[in-house]
Design a protein around this motif. Structure first.
Motif, short mmCIF file in Angstrom:
data_model
loop_
_atom_site.label_atom_id
_atom_site.label_comp_id
_atom_site.label_asym_id
_atom_site.label_seq_id
_atom_site.Cartn_x
_atom_site.Cartn_y
_atom_site.Cartn_z
N MET A 152 3.79 -54.42 8.27
CA MET A 152 2.41 -53.95 8.06
C MET A 152 1.43 -54.73 8.92
SD MET A 152 2.16 -53.33 3.99
CE MET A 152 2.52 -51.72 3.32
N LEU A 153 1.56 -56.04 8.94
CA LEU A 153 0.64 -56.85 9.76
C LEU A 153 0.81 -56.52 11.24
CD1 LEU A 153 -1.49 -59.00 10.15
CD2 LEU A 153 0.36 -60.70 10.21
N GLU A 174 -9.03 -43.57 11.44
CA GLU A 174 -7.80 -43.21 12.16
C GLU A 174 -6.68 -44.19 11.84
OE1 GLU A 174 -9.12 -41.10 16.31
OE2 GLU A 174 -9.72 -43.21 16.04
N ILE A 175 -7.01 -45.46 11.78
CA ILE A 175 -6.02 -46.48 11.45
C ILE A 175 -5.51 -46.28 10.03
CG2 ILE A 175 -5.64 -48.96 11.09
CD1 ILE A 175 -7.60 -49.41 13.46
N ALA A 176 -6.41 -45.99 9.11
CA ALA A 176 -6.03 -45.74 7.72
C ALA A 176 -5.09 -44.54 7.62
CB ALA A 176 -7.26 -45.53 6.85
N ASP A 177 -5.38 -43.49 8.39
CA ASP A 177 -4.55 -42.29 8.38
C ASP A 177 -3.15 -42.59 8.92
OD1 ASP A 177 -4.32 -39.43 7.91
OD2 ASP A 177 -4.18 -39.27 10.11
N ILE A 178 -3.07 -43.33 10.01
CA ILE A 178 -1.78 -43.71 10.58
C ILE A 178 -1.00 -44.56 9.58
CG2 ILE A 178 -0.64 -45.06 12.41
CD1 ILE A 178 -3.06 -44.17 14.23
N PHE A 179 -1.69 -45.52 9.01
CA PHE A 179 -1.11 -46.42 8.01
C PHE A 179 -0.55 -45.60 6.84
CE2 PHE A 179 -1.63 -49.40 4.39
CZ PHE A 179 -0.88 -50.45 4.85
N GLU A 180 -1.33 -44.66 6.36
CA GLU A 180 -0.93 -43.81 5.24
C GLU A 180 0.29 -42.97 5.60
OE1 GLU A 180 -0.89 -42.00 1.51
OE2 GLU A 180 -2.13 -43.68 2.13
N ILE A 182 2.55 -43.27 8.11
CA ILE A 182 3.78 -43.95 8.54
C ILE A 182 4.33 -44.89 7.47
CG2 ILE A 182 4.73 -45.59 10.21
CD1 ILE A 182 2.86 -44.35 12.30
N LEU A 183 3.50 -45.75 6.94
CA LEU A 183 4.01 -46.77 6.01
C LEU A 183 3.95 -46.34 4.54
CD1 LEU A 183 2.74 -50.10 7.54
CD2 LEU A 183 5.09 -49.34 7.30
N THR A 185 3.74 -43.46 3.00
CA THR A 185 4.58 -42.33 2.60
C THR A 185 5.97 -42.83 2.24
OG1 THR A 185 3.31 -40.82 3.96
CG2 THR A 185 5.52 -40.12 3.34
N GLY A 186 6.48 -43.78 3.00
CA GLY A 186 7.81 -44.31 2.73
C GLY A 186 7.86 -45.20 1.50
N LEU A 187 6.73 -45.74 1.09
CA LEU A 187 6.71 -46.65 -0.07
C LEU A 187 6.38 -45.94 -1.37
CD1 LEU A 187 4.88 -49.76 1.43
CD2 LEU A 187 7.29 -49.60 0.78
N LYS A 188 5.87 -44.73 -1.28
CA LYS A 188 5.48 -44.02 -2.50
C LYS A 188 6.69 -43.78 -3.41
CE LYS A 188 1.28 -41.87 -0.96
NZ LYS A 188 0.61 -40.70 -0.49
N ARG A 189 6.38 -43.79 -4.67
CA ARG A 189 7.44 -43.57 -5.67
C ARG A 189 7.80 -42.12 -5.77
NH1 ARG A 189 9.31 -47.26 -8.17
NH2 ARG A 189 9.78 -46.78 -10.32
#
Length: 189
Positions: A152-153, A174-180, A182-183, A185-189
């Motif tokens: 993440m960092l 834009e950064i928040a959207d990319i973060f959401e 890519i990262l 989505t994979g962590l969501k339950r």
């Protein structure tokens, strides 16, 4: 009465910010602080110890920026994005943090490398704690928090700093959207 130790720390921070670690001398610090060089040695054994004191305070400031960005009424990913963006924005605008990053890349000075590691570890530790809280609350699935916080960092650093070297800077959204996408989505339950 002026606190001499604090005066020396502020003078040293100014010198390190302007000239970098390698080019800063105790003579320069003494001149900026308007004290004798011997006065510095009553508080600090050497330049490395003085620098470490200043970097420790910088780490404290970064932790404060990150913690201040967390709001109980927001979702985990919003808080984490806000905290990471705040930390990197702080790093981007704080003269000493800029100088540490620059000198670390260009000169590879051991004390500066140590400072860079301290700064990075502080942020990674913060992310790891936030990940653990989110796992415990059931907001995200269980993951390796060491690796995830590191990724993440590094992703944020790449999007905020590295991307800008050859592209238009990305907006916070834009950064928040990319973060959401890519990262998170994979962590969501």
């Amino acid at each position: 009465m002026i606190d001499r130790k604090q005066n020396i720390i502020e003078a040293a921070a100014k010198s390190f910010s302007l000239f970098g670690y390698k080019a800063t001398t105790m003579d320069q610090v003494a001149k900026i602080a308007n004290v004798g060089k011997g006065t510095i040695y009553t508080f600090f054994d050497n330049k490395e110890e003085l620098f470490r004191e200043i970097v420790t305070d910088l780490v404290r400031q970064i932790r404060y920026v990150a913690a201040d960005a967390i709001k109980e009424d927001r979702a985990f990913h919003e808080n984490l994005h806000s905290a990471l963006y705040g930390v990197l924005d702080f790093r981007k605008s704080h003269q000493l943090a800029i100088k540490i990053a620059q000198e670390g890349r260009e000169l590879n000075t051991p004390a500066v490398k140590e400072a860079s590691v301290m700064l990075e570890k502080a942020v990674i530790t913060f992310i790891k704690q936030e990940l653990q809280k989110a796992i415990e609350k059931g907001e995200i699935r269980k993951c390796n928090t060491d690796i995830t916080s590191y990724v993440m960092l590094k992703m944020y650093v790449s999007l905020v700093f590295d991307w800008e070297q050859e592209h238009e800077p990305l907006s916070k959204e834009e950064i928040a959207d990319i973060f959401e996408n890519i990262l998170m989505t994979g962590l969501k339950r």
